[in-house]
Enzyme design. Structure first.
Site, PDB file in Angstrom:
ATOM      1  N   LYS A  55       0.849  -1.154  -0.126  1.00  0.00           N
ATOM      2  CA  LYS A  55      -0.330   0.011  -0.147  1.00  0.00           C
ATOM      3  C   LYS A  55       0.829   1.107  -0.015  1.00  0.00           C
ATOM      4  CE  LYS A  55      -4.420  -1.615   0.257  1.00  0.00           C
ATOM      5  NZ  LYS A  55      -5.462  -0.956  -0.854  1.00  0.00           N
ATOM      6  N   SER A 320       0.669 -10.163  -0.061  1.00  0.00           N
ATOM      7  CA  SER A 320       0.360  -8.720   0.043  1.00  0.00           C
ATOM      8  C   SER A 320       0.530  -7.895   1.189  1.00  0.00           C
ATOM      9  CB  SER A 320      -0.979  -8.370  -0.504  1.00  0.00           C
ATOM     10  OG  SER A 320      -2.124  -9.038   0.222  1.00  0.00           O
TER      11      SER A 320
END
Length: 428
Positions: A55, A320
């Site tokens: 992110k 992720s």
């Protein structure tokens, strides 16, 4: 006016911005998953960025494109945790103030990390039960204060920044002398897959891409089926990093447009299977992955996923995120056991007489079965009293003999199904 989708050139510019801020993450061979699937599996370790997820890429890309006036007014965002950390990380380095809204379901570990990464530049506000509630609060704050909203996924800069993951994968694989046959990408709001498909559709047309979604929050599948983004009626919040009710308009357009150039398939992964993979990542591979971080790897455990891939195919799986709260592991173990058929719950009506429980233990319970929960309250005015009983087994095949012994015991027994509200109470 329709916002333009980012291009591969935009991804390349984002990579230049990020070069000194987010170092390339490793591409590592996954021996366990390779042996399990018969594929040549490699992990893209986005859990090893400074914020333990991908992110930071998109957040920093957007922040770098703001004007001086926008920086002075500050920024805001809503997040289940990881996007907030990316924004906090970027703001701390740019000297821009951020007001960040987190839903109440955000694990404490993520809340603490947001505050630590942002320091004096970040104010954390807890708002709503899920991401969508927090997003409304952030939008209201932006309208009142003039702060710029940095969306979690639906923004050209976010998409371009997240697309640098695919650009890195292709560069790293080329250095090793190969090209991916397939990539497995986790999907929430679809910012990561939108950015990656932007690169893959141009540079490796025809490559296979698996979009892995939590079965309790399959918002991209719903959008593709409906021909546009739609809101899910309900969302299971367990995979908090991917529990999004509606994919973005831009991200949907990017994914839908790329389907002409890549071989895209979708995989809805049960939350219990994600827990199984989380435990294997931790216990075997030494990787701490949050539920969304294990989502893509979990998809490789589905027969429908591996059936589409030739044996020995080089498959890149994006890990992720690694922002998992250690306090969640008890719940994760529980969900994994239930998914594997090793733990079951029953409502048992016991006669309120001496020796009833002893007979249950001697005549019903198997030699390797273990009672993990027994909730019973004696009622003096009744002949029978119900008990909630949790039983853990060594092998899933032990269930059928147990059910036969329950039938022979003449006890009134009701198996609690996993979709029962009572089962949800037990897991909570």
């Amino acid at each position: 006016m329709t916002t333009s989708l980012p291009t591969t050139a935009d991804v390349e510019r984002a990579a230049g911005l990020l070069a000194s801020v987010v170092p390339p993450t490793p591409l590592q061979r996954a021996d366990r998953l390779s042996a399990l699937t018969g594929l040549d599996v490699w992990l893209k370790r986005e859990d090893l960025t400074p914020v333990r997820s991908y992110k930071a890429r998109g957040a920093y890309t957007v922040l770098a494109g703001l004007t001086d006036e926008e920086r002075a007014r500050g920024v805001t965002c809503a997040s289940a945790g990881n996007h907030a950390q990316g924004v906090a990380f970027a703001c701390a380095r740019a000297g821009v103030h951020a007001t960040i809204f987190l839903p109440r379901t955000t694990p404490r570990q993520k809340r603490d990390r947001v505050a630590a990464l942002g320091g004096e530049q970040v104010e954390v506000v807890i708002a709503g039960e899920g991401y969508d509630d927090a997003a409304v609060a952030a939008a209201e704050f932006a309208a009142a204060s003039g702060a710029t909203v940095i969306p979690a996924f639906d923004h050209p800069g976010i998409i371009a920044g997240q697309g640098t993951v695919a650009a890195e994968v292709l560069a790293q694989a080329a250095e090793l002398g190969w090209q991916p046959d397939a990539l497995v990408l986790p999907v929430g709001g679809a910012g990561l897959i939108a950015g990656c498909l932007t690169v893959l559709a141009e540079r490796v047309p025809g490559v296979r891409v698996v979009a892995a979604e939590p079965s309790g929050a399959a918002s991209l599948s719903a959008a593709l089926e409906a021909g546009g983004p739609v809101e899910l009626e309900s969302v299971d919040p367990f995979v908090d990093g991917a529990a999004v009710r509606r994919v973005g308009d831009l991200t949907y357009r990017a994914v839908a447009g790329a389907r002409e150039s890549v071989d895209l398939s979708l995989a809805a992964v049960p939350e219990g299977l994600i827990c199984v993979e989380m435990l294997d990542l931790y216990q075997v591979d030494g990787i701490i992955a949050e539920p969304a971080g294990a989502l893509a790897a979990s998809a490789l455990r589905l027969d429908e996923t591996t059936a589409r891939l030739a044996p020995g195919s080089k498959v890149v799986v994006v890990v992720s995120g690694g922002n998992n709260d250690v306090s969640r592991y008890a719940d994760i173990v529980e969900r994994a056991l239930v998914h594997e058929g090793l733990k079951h719950y029953f409502l048992v009506e016991f006669p309120q007489e001496p020796g009833a429980l002893r007979r249950f233990l001697d005549d019903v319970l198997g030699p390797d079965d273990d009672i993990t929960l027994f909730e019973y309250t004696k009622r003096n005015n009744r002949e029978f009293g119900p008990a909630l009983v949790g039983i853990e087994m060594q092998h899933r095949d032990d269930l059928a003999p147990l059910l036969e012994r329950m039938e022979a015991s003449r006890l009134r027994v009701e198996k609690v199904p996993p979709d029962s509200p009572l089962f949800g109470f037990v897991l909570d």
